[in-house]
Scaffold this motif. Structure first.
Motif, PDB file in Angstrom:
ATOM      1  N   CYS A 282       0.828  -1.214   0.000  1.00 32.21           N
ATOM      2  CA  CYS A 282       0.000   0.000   0.000  1.00 32.21           C
ATOM      3  C   CYS A 282       0.859   1.258   0.000  1.00 32.21           C
ATOM      4  CB  CYS A 282      -0.933  -0.005   1.212  1.00 32.21           C
ATOM      5  SG  CYS A 282      -2.275  -1.205   1.112  1.00 32.21           S
ATOM      6  N   LEU A 283       2.016   1.197   0.651  1.00 30.43           N
ATOM      7  CA  LEU A 283       2.919   2.345   0.635  1.00 30.43           C
ATOM      8  C   LEU A 283       3.422   2.615  -0.786  1.00 30.43           C
ATOM      9  CD1 LEU A 283       5.053   1.826   3.887  1.00 30.43           C
ATOM     10  CD2 LEU A 283       3.403   3.647   3.433  1.00 30.43           C
ATOM     11  N   VAL A 284       3.708   1.543  -1.527  1.00 31.38           N
ATOM     12  CA  VAL A 284       4.107   1.709  -2.925  1.00 31.38           C
ATOM     13  C   VAL A 284       2.968   2.340  -3.721  1.00 31.38           C
ATOM     14  CG1 VAL A 284       4.795   0.502  -5.029  1.00 31.38           C
ATOM     15  CG2 VAL A 284       5.735  -0.209  -2.827  1.00 31.38           C
ATOM     16  N   TYR A 285       1.739   1.859  -3.492  1.00 28.92           N
ATOM     17  CA  TYR A 285       0.586   2.418  -4.193  1.00 28.92           C
ATOM     18  C   TYR A 285       0.356   3.882  -3.824  1.00 28.92           C
ATOM     19  CZ  TYR A 285      -0.740  -2.352  -5.564  1.00 28.92           C
ATOM     20  OH  TYR A 285      -0.766  -3.610  -6.113  1.00 28.92           O
ATOM     21  N   SER A 286       0.660   4.244  -2.591  1.00 23.85           N
ATOM     22  CA  SER A 286       0.427   5.627  -2.164  1.00 23.85           C
ATOM     23  C   SER A 286       1.304   6.615  -2.924  1.00 23.85           C
ATOM     24  CB  SER A 286       0.677   5.763  -0.661  1.00 23.85           C
ATOM     25  OG  SER A 286       2.053   5.560  -0.349  1.00 23.85           O
ATOM     26  N   LYS A 287       2.417   6.137  -3.487  1.00 27.05           N
ATOM     27  CA  LYS A 287       3.257   7.027  -4.296  1.00 27.05           C
ATOM     28  C   LYS A 287       2.513   7.465  -5.542  1.00 27.05           C
ATOM     29  CE  LYS A 287       7.345   8.989  -4.504  1.00 27.05           C
ATOM     30  NZ  LYS A 287       6.925  10.134  -5.312  1.00 27.05           N
ATOM     31  N   ALA A 288       1.687   6.574  -6.093  1.00 29.15           N
ATOM     32  CA  ALA A 288       0.898   6.940  -7.263  1.00 29.15           C
ATOM     33  C   ALA A 288      -0.116   8.022  -6.934  1.00 29.15           C
ATOM     34  CB  ALA A 288       0.185   5.705  -7.819  1.00 29.15           C
ATOM     35  N   ALA A 289      -0.580   8.062  -5.678  1.00 27.50           N
ATOM     36  CA  ALA A 289      -1.537   9.085  -5.261  1.00 27.50           C
ATOM     37  C   ALA A 289      -0.852  10.409  -4.932  1.00 27.50           C
ATOM     38  CB  ALA A 289      -2.332   8.592  -4.051  1.00 27.50           C
ATOM     39  N   SER A 290       0.379  10.355  -4.453  1.00 25.33           N
ATOM     40  CA  SER A 290       1.072  11.585  -4.048  1.00 25.33           C
ATOM     41  C   SER A 290       1.842  12.242  -5.182  1.00 25.33           C
ATOM     42  CB  SER A 290       2.037  11.283  -2.893  1.00 25.33           C
ATOM     43  OG  SER A 290       3.059  10.379  -3.306  1.00 25.33           O
ATOM     44  N   ASP A 291       2.243  11.479  -6.190  1.00 22.27           N
ATOM     45  CA  ASP A 291       3.044  12.041  -7.285  1.00 22.27           C
ATOM     46  C   ASP A 291       2.404  13.251  -7.968  1.00 22.27           C
ATOM     47  OD1 ASP A 291       5.207  10.398  -6.975  1.00 22.27           O
ATOM     48  OD2 ASP A 291       4.559   8.916  -8.443  1.00 22.27           O
ATOM     49  N   PRO A 292       1.089  13.218  -8.279  1.00 23.97           N
ATOM     50  CA  PRO A 292       0.505  14.392  -8.943  1.00 23.97           C
ATOM     51  C   PRO A 292       0.631  15.668  -8.129  1.00 23.97           C
ATOM     52  CG  PRO A 292      -0.964  12.513  -9.108  1.00 23.97           C
ATOM     53  CD  PRO A 292       0.115  12.120  -8.169  1.00 23.97           C
ATOM     54  N   PHE A 293       0.568  15.563  -6.806  1.00 17.68           N
ATOM     55  CA  PHE A 293       0.677  16.750  -5.959  1.00 17.68           C
ATOM     56  C   PHE A 293       2.142  17.157  -5.762  1.00 17.68           C
ATOM     57  CE2 PHE A 293      -3.143  14.384  -4.752  1.00 17.68           C
ATOM     58  CZ  PHE A 293      -4.109  15.349  -4.951  1.00 17.68           C
ATOM     59  N   VAL A 294       3.025  16.180  -5.665  1.00 18.39           N
ATOM     60  CA  VAL A 294       4.439  16.479  -5.442  1.00 18.39           C
ATOM     61  C   VAL A 294       5.071  17.117  -6.672  1.00 18.39           C
ATOM     62  CG1 VAL A 294       6.700  15.430  -5.024  1.00 18.39           C
ATOM     63  CG2 VAL A 294       4.724  14.676  -3.696  1.00 18.39           C
ATOM     64  N   TYR A 295       4.708  16.627  -7.867  1.00 16.68           N
ATOM     65  CA  TYR A 295       5.409  17.044  -9.076  1.00 16.68           C
ATOM     66  C   TYR A 295       4.640  18.019  -9.967  1.00 16.68           C
ATOM     67  CZ  TYR A 295       8.870  13.425  -8.118  1.00 16.68           C
ATOM     68  OH  TYR A 295       9.857  12.662  -7.542  1.00 16.68           O
ATOM     69  N   SER A 296       3.331  18.145  -9.802  1.00 19.13           N
ATOM     70  CA  SER A 296       2.621  18.951 -10.798  1.00 19.13           C
ATOM     71  C   SER A 296       1.482  19.791 -10.242  1.00 19.13           C
ATOM     72  CB  SER A 296       2.093  18.048 -11.912  1.00 19.13           C
ATOM     73  OG  SER A 296       1.414  16.938 -11.377  1.00 19.13           O
ATOM     74  N   LEU A 297       0.454  19.204  -9.661  1.00 18.74           N
ATOM     75  CA  LEU A 297      -0.792  19.932  -9.392  1.00 18.74           C
ATOM     76  C   LEU A 297      -0.613  21.131  -8.471  1.00 18.74           C
ATOM     77  CD1 LEU A 297      -3.405  17.038  -9.051  1.00 18.74           C
ATOM     78  CD2 LEU A 297      -2.978  18.544 -11.002  1.00 18.74           C
ATOM     79  N   LEU A 298       0.402  21.129  -7.617  1.00 18.65           N
ATOM     80  CA  LEU A 298       0.630  22.257  -6.718  1.00 18.65           C
ATOM     81  C   LEU A 298       1.507  23.340  -7.349  1.00 18.65           C
ATOM     82  CD1 LEU A 298       1.132  20.417  -3.300  1.00 18.65           C
ATOM     83  CD2 LEU A 298      -0.948  21.430  -4.250  1.00 18.65           C
ATOM     84  N   ARG A 299       1.956  23.130  -8.567  1.00 19.96           N
ATOM     85  CA  ARG A 299       2.759  24.143  -9.255  1.00 19.96           C
ATOM     86  C   ARG A 299       1.848  25.151  -9.929  1.00 19.96           C
ATOM     87  NH1 ARG A 299       6.944  21.054 -12.950  1.00 19.96           N
ATOM     88  NH2 ARG A 299       7.685  23.201 -13.257  1.00 19.96           N
ATOM     89  N   GLN A 300       2.365  26.363 -10.116  1.00 26.54           N
ATOM     90  CA  GLN A 300       1.543  27.483 -10.545  1.00 26.54           C
ATOM     91  C   GLN A 300       0.929  27.255 -11.926  1.00 26.54           C
ATOM     92  OE1 GLN A 300       0.872  29.949  -8.453  1.00 26.54           O
ATOM     93  NE2 GLN A 300      -0.582  30.795  -9.915  1.00 26.54           N
ATOM     94  N   GLN A 301       1.704  26.718 -12.883  1.00 25.12           N
ATOM     95  CA  GLN A 301       1.166  26.559 -14.233  1.00 25.12           C
ATOM     96  C   GLN A 301       0.051  25.515 -14.295  1.00 25.12           C
ATOM     97  OE1 GLN A 301       4.336  26.191 -13.225  1.00 25.12           O
ATOM     98  NE2 GLN A 301       5.475  24.786 -14.538  1.00 25.12           N
ATOM     99  N   TYR A 302       0.132  24.495 -13.430  1.00 25.15           N
ATOM    100  CA  TYR A 302      -0.935  23.495 -13.402  1.00 25.15           C
ATOM    101  C   TYR A 302      -2.178  24.049 -12.722  1.00 25.15           C
ATOM    102  CZ  TYR A 302       2.148  19.821 -15.128  1.00 25.15           C
ATOM    103  OH  TYR A 302       2.984  19.061 -15.920  1.00 25.15           O
ATOM    104  N   LYS A 303      -1.981  24.843 -11.677  1.00 25.25           N
ATOM    105  CA  LYS A 303      -3.133  25.502 -11.041  1.00 25.25           C
ATOM    106  C   LYS A 303      -3.830  26.430 -12.040  1.00 25.25           C
ATOM    107  CE  LYS A 303      -1.324  25.608  -6.305  1.00 25.25           C
ATOM    108  NZ  LYS A 303      -0.901  26.504  -5.188  1.00 25.25           N
ATOM    109  N   LYS A 304      -3.026  27.166 -12.792  1.00 26.13           N
ATOM    110  CA  LYS A 304      -3.589  28.072 -13.789  1.00 26.13           C
ATOM    111  C   LYS A 304      -4.376  27.306 -14.848  1.00 26.13           C
ATOM    112  CE  LYS A 304      -2.165  31.687 -17.050  1.00 26.13           C
ATOM    113  NZ  LYS A 304      -0.997  32.413 -17.630  1.00 26.13           N
TER     114      LYS A 304
END
Length: 346
Positions: A282-304
């Motif tokens: 499950c910890l391995v699977y949780s990386k798939a859930a956290s990756d979008p927030f760590v690498y993209s969705l929290l960045r300004q261009q993705y928010k825009k």
């Protein structure tokens, strides 16, 4: 069914839903934003998101059925397919994270030559290597029949049957596999991001001097504004350290327990606890859930990009921001100083 089984089943469902929705949002941003598509890291992020979506759609439901039924969810052919995808997708995600760290290292340490070193063609070659690397290990495991349902992880994954005679070869393969995926990716992440942090701290020290000199020249601003600028300066230095800590820390937290467990079980005298095996998975699977927030969705261009999609759906026009007429002169000075620090520290 006890409470721990219910907890693990609920955890897998939550991780699968978050992974699927978050990674689909990343793909939506890539589709709708020309700015995101034009950036080289977008290729690595797309590859990472596609792998995470397949994990959420194929591997997570298979593990969920294994937890519920306490047995192989479907037939052998389906289990072999899931095992192949488990090895391929996990390896591909690790190498994609390593590729992203290399991209940021070149961008920060060699900014003048970044455009020539990290072209779209070079990024495509790195993704192609990740695919070939992943295919090599996943195909080898399938061809040598080293895949099956593992009760310890309630998953179809790398597994050696009890009556198999090639235990030594399987042990060597497993050690080489984790050394060439997890250990290699971790080394690249640590090397590149620590170099990035070193350069970022150096530039922030330089901007510290510029900021102090600027504040001394702006003698007519209020002391509270100066204090706020210096406070923002300290926060920016801490922010760079936190981001790099998240990049490396999330990788280690999600993958290290599972890899250590897989290496430990190679010893015939060690028996992995069923619940710990599923939890490490499950910890391995949780990386798939956290990756979008760590690498993209929290960045300004993705928010825009997301705001733009929402505005289109709601039929609203995006309003360009204008400065308020009531903006005080001291506040404008503060914004200019903060902008100066922003440009140099990033």
């Amino acid at each position: 069914m006890n409470l721990l089984d219910i907890f693990l089943e609920s955890l897998i469902v939550v991780i699968a839903v978050v992974s699927l929705v978050a990674n689909l949002l990343v793909l939506l941003c890539f589709t709708c934003s020309a700015q995101v598509r034009s950036q080289v890291p977008g290729i690595f992020i797309m590859n990472l998101s596609f792998c995470n979506i397949f994990i959420a759609v194929l591997n997570m439901p298979s593990t969920l059925l294994g937890v519920v039924k306490h047995q192989k969810p479907f037939g052998d052919h389906f289990c072999y397919t899931v095992s192949f995808m488990d090895t391929f997708l996990t390896t591909n995600t690790m190498l994609s994270m390593a590729a992203l760290s290399i991209d940021r290292w070149i961008a920060v340490v060699f900014p003048l030559t970044y455009s020539s070193k990290m072209r779209l063609k070079n990024a495509a070659l790195m993704v192609s290597y990740a695919w070939l690397h992943s295919l090599a290990f996943s195909l080898t495991s399938v061809l040598l029949s080293w895949v099956d349902y593992s009760p310890a992880y309630a998953s179809c994954t790398l597994h050696l049957r009890e009556d198999a005679e090639s235990r030594v070869h399987f042990m060597v393969f497993t050690a080489v596999f984790h050394a060439c995926t997890f250990a290699l990716s971790l080394f690249i992440l640590c090397f590149t991001y620590l170099k990035v942090l070193q350069v970022a701290r150096f530039h922030c020290k330089r901007i510290d001097v510029i900021t102090v000199q600027t504040l001394l020249l702006l003698v007519d601003i209020h002391p509270s504004v100066k204090q706020r600028c210096l406070l923002e300066q300290r926060k920016r230095r801490q922010r760079a350290t936190k981001k790099i800590g998240i990049f490396i820390g999330s990788f280690v937290l999600c993958f290290a327990p599972y890899v250590i467990t897989r290496m430990t079980e190679l010893s015939p005298s060690v028996k992995i606890d069923h619940y710990w095996g599923i939890m490490s998975k499950c910890l391995v699977y949780s990386k798939a859930a956290s990756d979008p927030f760590v690498y993209s969705l929290l960045r300004q261009q993705y928010k825009k990009a997301l705001f733009g999609v929402c505005n289109r759906i709601l039929g609203r026009n995006t309003l360009s921001g204008h400065s308020s007429p009531s903006c005080m002169e001291n506040e404008c000075y503060s914004q200019r100083v903060n902008k100066l620090m922003e440009d140099n520290c990033h």
